[in-house]
Design an enzyme around this catalytic site. Structure first.
Site, PDB file in Angstrom:
ATOM      1  N   GLU A  97       3.503   1.302   1.111  1.00 13.77           N
ATOM      2  CA  GLU A  97       3.677  -0.092   0.710  1.00 13.77           C
ATOM      3  C   GLU A  97       2.374  -0.844   0.956  1.00 13.77           C
ATOM      4  OE1 GLU A  97       6.901  -1.959   2.743  1.00 13.77           O
ATOM      5  OE2 GLU A  97       8.362  -0.409   2.216  1.00 13.77           O
ATOM      6  N   HIS A 152       6.420  -5.269   8.464  1.00 12.64           N
ATOM      7  CA  HIS A 152       7.659  -4.810   7.838  1.00 12.64           C
ATOM      8  C   HIS A 152       8.021  -3.515   8.531  1.00 12.64           C
ATOM      9  CE1 HIS A 152       9.896  -2.992   4.141  1.00 12.64           C
ATOM     10  NE2 HIS A 152      10.735  -3.474   5.043  1.00 12.64           N
TER      11      HIS A 152
END
Length: 283
Positions: A97, A152
């Site tokens: 990501e 995250h």
């Protein structure tokens, strides 16, 4: 989609500098190609002066620049033009990501960026997606500069990674001279991922110099059947903490704002929330 957390970090002025966070579920070309989804994303970003975007999973690296083109085309001339900084692709093995920050160029600028190396000798590779840290300058506000540390976490590693953010702060505070810190993002810091008994093992929580703006009962989850405070904001630095009004934290339910069903809410995003930082303006 899920409700967005509106955090008004009120720094005493009449005008606002809004700092936001948006976990866009598996962001890539498919989101850009759906006009109704793209519109929700653009309008959500346009609410903010700084927007942290998470879960960018586009391997080709074309979707986010396209998003920025749409954003500036839609709002240039009406509001401030947006710039952005984006991390490299982060992750273990094939799953990766990116973090990105979108910001209004007339209100703030980027002083520097720093990819946390995650190479502590006693705990190498502590993070699945190590923080991409950005130092912002805000010359027209009372707080002239501040650092944002995004995260995250993988749900199964939430306890460990939230604790490790303490080491990230220590590392960044040695790397840069800023005294004002915001640690924010999708912590997955609630319900089964962080049991109550684990909080005492998390240094970011046990150290009283860190102030958590988001309480444990704040619902930032996606599904109506789930009520969990997954998304969090933590402050560090005397000036930053003193300037903030904790009661300004709120939840922006964009499902209701856009008249979406729960399925439609889940389509564009898995997690999103907004911090609105209110700062005195000299202009």
């Amino acid at each position: 989609m899920k409700p967005a957390v509106l955090l008004l970090l009120s720094l005493g002025g009449a005008l606002s500098l809004k700092i936001c966070s948006f976990n866009i579920r598996s962001f890539g070309e498919s989101k850009i190609s759906k006009p109704e989804v793209l519109n929700v994303i653009l309008e959500s970003i346009a609410r903010c002066d700084i927007m942290l975007v998470m879960e960018i999973k586009d391997a080709k690296g074309t979707a986010f620049p396209r998003l920025m083109t749409h954003l500036n085309r839609k709002y240039n001339g009406k509001k401030h033009e947006y710039g952005y900084v984006i991390s490299q692709r982060l992750g273990r093995k094939s799953y990766k990501e990116q973090y990105a920050f979108v910001y209004r160029q007339k209100l703030v600028s980027v002083k520097s960026v720093y990819q946390y190396p995650d190479t502590q000798t006693d705990d190498i590779d502590a993070f699945a997606r190590e923080p991409f840290v950005v130092w912002f300058s805000s010359p027209t506000t009372e707080i002239k500069d501040f650092v944002i540390i995004p995260i995250h976490t993988p749900p199964e590693a939430a306890v460990k990674e939230i604790d490790e953010l303490y080491d990230v702060y220590q590392n960044v505070s040695q790397h840069w001279q800023s005294q004002n810190f915001i640690i924010m993002g999708d912590f997955n810091a609630a319900c089964g991922y962080v049991p109550k008994k684990e909080w005492r093992n998390i240094r970011l929580r046990s150290d009283s110099s860190f102030v958590w703006l988001t309480h444990d009962k704040l619902d930032t989850s996606v599904k109506e059947s789930t009520k969990c405070a997954y998304d969090r904001v933590v402050l560090h630095g005397k000036a930053m903490i003193q300037a903030v009004k904790p009661e300004s934290v709120d939840v922006y339910d964009f499902k209701q704002a856009f008249g979406l069903t729960e399925q439609e809410q889940l389509e564009p995003t898995s997690k999103s929330w907004v911090i609105s930082t209110r700062t005195p303006q000299t202009e």
